[in-house]
Write an enzyme that holds these catalytic residues in place. Structure first.
Site, PDB file in Angstrom:
ATOM      1  CE  LYS A  74      33.750  66.649  43.265  1.00  0.00           C
ATOM      2  NZ  LYS A  74      34.821  67.459  42.638  1.00  0.00           N
TER       3      LYS A  74
ATOM      4  NE  ARG B 230      38.585  62.624  45.847  1.00  0.00           N
ATOM      5  CZ  ARG B 230      37.825  63.681  46.143  1.00  0.00           C
ATOM      6  NH1 ARG B 230      36.645  63.537  46.668  1.00  0.00           N
ATOM      7  NH2 ARG B 230      38.280  64.880  45.914  1.00  0.00           N
TER       8      ARG B 230
ATOM      9  NE  ARG C  66      36.731  75.507  46.816  1.00  0.00           N
ATOM     10  CZ  ARG C  66      36.712  74.189  46.611  1.00  0.00           C
ATOM     11  NH1 ARG C  66      35.641  73.605  46.091  1.00  0.00           N
ATOM     12  NH2 ARG C  66      37.778  73.479  46.891  1.00  0.00           N
TER      13      ARG C  66
ATOM     14  NE  ARG D  98      38.415  72.406  50.132  1.00  0.00           N
ATOM     15  CZ  ARG D  98      37.845  71.518  49.297  1.00  0.00           C
ATOM     16  NH1 ARG D  98      36.539  71.544  49.097  1.00  0.00           N
ATOM     17  NH2 ARG D  98      38.578  70.619  48.686  1.00  0.00           N
TER      18      ARG D  98
ATOM     19  NE  ARG E 261      41.930  69.593  45.850  1.00  0.00           N
ATOM     20  CZ  ARG E 261      41.270  70.758  45.939  1.00  0.00           C
ATOM     21  NH1 ARG E 261      41.933  71.873  46.250  1.00  0.00           N
ATOM     22  NH2 ARG E 261      39.980  70.790  45.744  1.00  0.00           N
TER      23      ARG E 261
HETATM   24  P1  AP5 Z   1      32.807  73.720  43.795  1.00  0.00           P
HETATM   25  O1  AP5 Z   1      31.357  73.508  43.513  1.00  0.00           O
HETATM   26  O2  AP5 Z   1      33.223  74.029  45.179  1.00  0.00           O
HETATM   27  O3  AP5 Z   1      33.673  72.529  43.155  1.00  0.00           O
HETATM   28  P2  AP5 Z   1      33.842  71.004  43.606  1.00  0.00           P
HETATM   29  O4  AP5 Z   1      33.682  70.179  42.368  1.00  0.00           O
HETATM   30  O5  AP5 Z   1      32.953  70.694  44.757  1.00  0.00           O
HETATM   31  O6  AP5 Z   1      35.369  71.013  43.987  1.00  0.00           O
HETATM   32  P3  AP5 Z   1      36.118  70.453  45.306  1.00  0.00           P
HETATM   33  O7  AP5 Z   1      37.427  71.172  45.370  1.00  0.00           O
HETATM   34  O8  AP5 Z   1      35.240  70.524  46.483  1.00  0.00           O
HETATM   35  O9  AP5 Z   1      36.361  69.002  44.871  1.00  0.00           O
HETATM   36  P4  AP5 Z   1      37.362  68.022  45.498  1.00  0.00           P
HETATM   37  O10 AP5 Z   1      36.904  66.773  44.868  1.00  0.00           O
HETATM   38  O11 AP5 Z   1      38.790  68.369  45.290  1.00  0.00           O
HETATM   39  O12 AP5 Z   1      37.184  68.224  47.078  1.00  0.00           O
HETATM   40  P5  AP5 Z   1      36.591  67.320  48.224  1.00  0.00           P
HETATM   41  O13 AP5 Z   1      36.085  68.212  49.275  1.00  0.00           O
HETATM   42  O14 AP5 Z   1      35.689  66.284  47.666  1.00  0.00           O
HETATM   43  O15 AP5 Z   1      33.275  74.920  42.810  1.00  0.00           O
HETATM   44  C1  AP5 Z   1      34.615  75.385  42.818  1.00  0.00           C
HETATM   45  C2  AP5 Z   1      34.632  76.901  42.654  1.00  0.00           C
HETATM   46  O16 AP5 Z   1      34.154  77.260  41.352  1.00  0.00           O
HETATM   47  C3  AP5 Z   1      33.749  77.668  43.641  1.00  0.00           C
HETATM   48  O17 AP5 Z   1      34.407  78.851  43.964  1.00  0.00           O
HETATM   49  C4  AP5 Z   1      32.468  77.944  42.853  1.00  0.00           C
HETATM   50  O18 AP5 Z   1      31.825  79.122  43.309  1.00  0.00           O
HETATM   51  C5  AP5 Z   1      32.990  78.074  41.440  1.00  0.00           C
HETATM   52  N1  AP5 Z   1      32.066  77.548  40.434  1.00  0.00           N
HETATM   53  C6  AP5 Z   1      31.416  76.353  40.492  1.00  0.00           C
HETATM   54  N2  AP5 Z   1      30.661  76.169  39.380  1.00  0.00           N
HETATM   55  C7  AP5 Z   1      30.856  77.279  38.615  1.00  0.00           C
HETATM   56  C8  AP5 Z   1      30.358  77.692  37.330  1.00  0.00           C
HETATM   57  N3  AP5 Z   1      29.507  76.906  36.639  1.00  0.00           N
HETATM   58  N4  AP5 Z   1      30.766  78.862  36.828  1.00  0.00           N
HETATM   59  C9  AP5 Z   1      31.637  79.659  37.526  1.00  0.00           C
HETATM   60  N5  AP5 Z   1      32.135  79.329  38.758  1.00  0.00           N
HETATM   61  C10 AP5 Z   1      31.761  78.151  39.282  1.00  0.00           C
HETATM   62  O19 AP5 Z   1      37.887  66.549  48.749  1.00  0.00           O
HETATM   63  C11 AP5 Z   1      38.931  67.230  49.425  1.00  0.00           C
HETATM   64  C12 AP5 Z   1      39.959  66.232  49.940  1.00  0.00           C
HETATM   65  O20 AP5 Z   1      39.332  65.314  50.874  1.00  0.00           O
HETATM   66  C13 AP5 Z   1      40.572  65.309  48.873  1.00  0.00           C
HETATM   67  O21 AP5 Z   1      41.679  65.911  48.242  1.00  0.00           O
HETATM   68  C14 AP5 Z   1      40.967  64.087  49.721  1.00  0.00           C
HETATM   69  O22 AP5 Z   1      42.157  64.317  50.438  1.00  0.00           O
HETATM   70  C15 AP5 Z   1      39.820  63.988  50.727  1.00  0.00           C
HETATM   71  N6  AP5 Z   1      38.725  63.119  50.261  1.00  0.00           N
HETATM   72  C16 AP5 Z   1      37.421  63.477  50.069  1.00  0.00           C
HETATM   73  N7  AP5 Z   1      36.692  62.444  49.612  1.00  0.00           N
HETATM   74  C17 AP5 Z   1      37.556  61.389  49.515  1.00  0.00           C
HETATM   75  C18 AP5 Z   1      37.404  60.048  49.079  1.00  0.00           C
HETATM   76  N8  AP5 Z   1      36.226  59.575  48.632  1.00  0.00           N
HETATM   77  N9  AP5 Z   1      38.503  59.243  49.095  1.00  0.00           N
HETATM   78  C19 AP5 Z   1      39.690  59.695  49.536  1.00  0.00           C
HETATM   79  N10 AP5 Z   1      39.911  60.961  49.946  1.00  0.00           N
HETATM   80  C20 AP5 Z   1      38.845  61.815  49.936  1.00  0.00           C
HETATM   81 MG    MG Z   2      33.250  70.184  46.793  1.00  0.00          MG
END
Ligand code: AP5
Ligand code: MG
Ligand code: ZN
Length: 220
Positions: free
Chosen positions: A16, A91, A130, A163, A174
């Site tokens: 994402k 979410r 990551r 992270r 997660r």
């Molecule tokens: P990356 O692009 O960073 O993946 P992502 O989908 O953004 O993953 P996240 O871990 O950020 O998602 P998340 O939903 O768990 O975290 P969030 O910050 O929203 O890619 C991942 C890795 O793969 C990177 O190293 C990248 O380089 C590599 N990669 C990407 N694409 C690739 C490809 N095509 N090929 C090879 N490598 C690739 O949430 C974190 C926490 O915040 C949650 O757990 C929760 O506690 C809280 N939170 C956030 N939003 C909410 C909400 N709406 N409601 C409640 N709690 C929330």
């Molecule tokens: Mg992300």
């Protein structure tokens, strides 16, 4: 109507954040990542950040009331008038309903929900390797997406870090939280007829090509 009121949905590690950078650059809309906003609150040790950290470190969701408040405030900013890209929000079904209600008040609606799909073992490998930029939050990977200089962001020269929630045990939780609470949103947006399913296992630039096909031209 040519608004890009977009949602990026998909499990942790689906790409994402990686794709969001490309989308907002081409489509000229703001990137609204609730995860980034929460991590910034944690870093600044605000009341909200201190509360949210407990949930984030455990890989659980922060309460709906907190994140809905964040997004409602963010949608008041004038840069969202032309559209937005939500990353990591909604979410839960209540979050999706709150977003729909808020947009409806503005005479707007979600125009596309991009669902990035990838299998779990790939997601674990992506997340445990990551590295993130402290300044601009751009994601890198120790094997799959190396920065040009070790430990330094290609975009802004910021410092890269791991992270706190990218340990294997937290990642697995997660993923389970995603399956139970967030995956049902695919059906919710299917009913609205706005879902595009995207293969997130491809190389980043291939995945982005599919996203562009689903969105159509930026100037339309
Ligand atoms: P990356 O692009 O960073 O993946 P992502 O989908 O953004 O993953 P996240 O871990 O950020 O998602 P998340 O939903 O768990 O975290 P969030 O910050 O929203 O890619 C991942 C890795 O793969 C990177 O190293 C990248 O380089 C590599 N990669 C990407 N694409 C690739 C490809 N095509 N090929 C090879 N490598 C690739 O949430 C974190 C926490 O915040 C949650 O757990 C929760 O506690 C809280 N939170 C956030 N939003 C909410 C909400 N709406 N409601 C409640 N709690 C929330
Ligand atoms: Mg992300
Ligand atoms: Zn950076």
């Amino acid at each position: 109507m040519s608004q890009f009121n977009l949602i990026l949905l998909g499990p942790p590690g689906a790409g994402k954040g990686t794709q969001a950078g490309r989308i907002v650059a081409e489509y000229g809309i703001p990137h609204i990542s609730t995860g980034d906003i929460l991590r910034s609150a944690v870093k600044n040790q605000t009341q909200m950040g201190l509360e949210a950290k407990k949930y984030m470190d455990a890989g659980e969701l922060v309460p709906d009331s907190v994140v809905i408040g964040i997004v409602k405030d963010r949608l008041q900013e004038p840069d969202t008038a032309k559209g937005f890209l939500m990353d990591g929000f909604p979410r839960t079904i209540p979050q999706a309903q709150a977003l729909d209600a808020g947009l409806d008040d503005l005479g707007r609606a979600v125009t596309k929900t991009l669902v990035l799909l990838a299998d779990e073992e790939l997601l674990v490998a992506r997340l445990t390797g990551r590295r993130i930029c402290r300044s601009c939050q751009a994601p890198f990977h120790v094997l799959f997406n190396l920065p040009k200089a070790e430990g330094v962001c290609d975009v802004c020269d910021g410092e890269l870090y791991q992270r706190d929630d990218d340990t294997e045990a937290t990642v697995r939780n997660r993923l389970e939280v995603y399956r139970n609470q967030t995956e049902p949103l695919i059906g919710y947006y299917d009913e609205a007829g706005v879902v595009a399913r995207i293969d997130g296992t491809q190389a980043p630039e291939k995945t982005y090509e599919d996203i562009r096909m689903a969105l159509g031209p930026a100037g339309a």
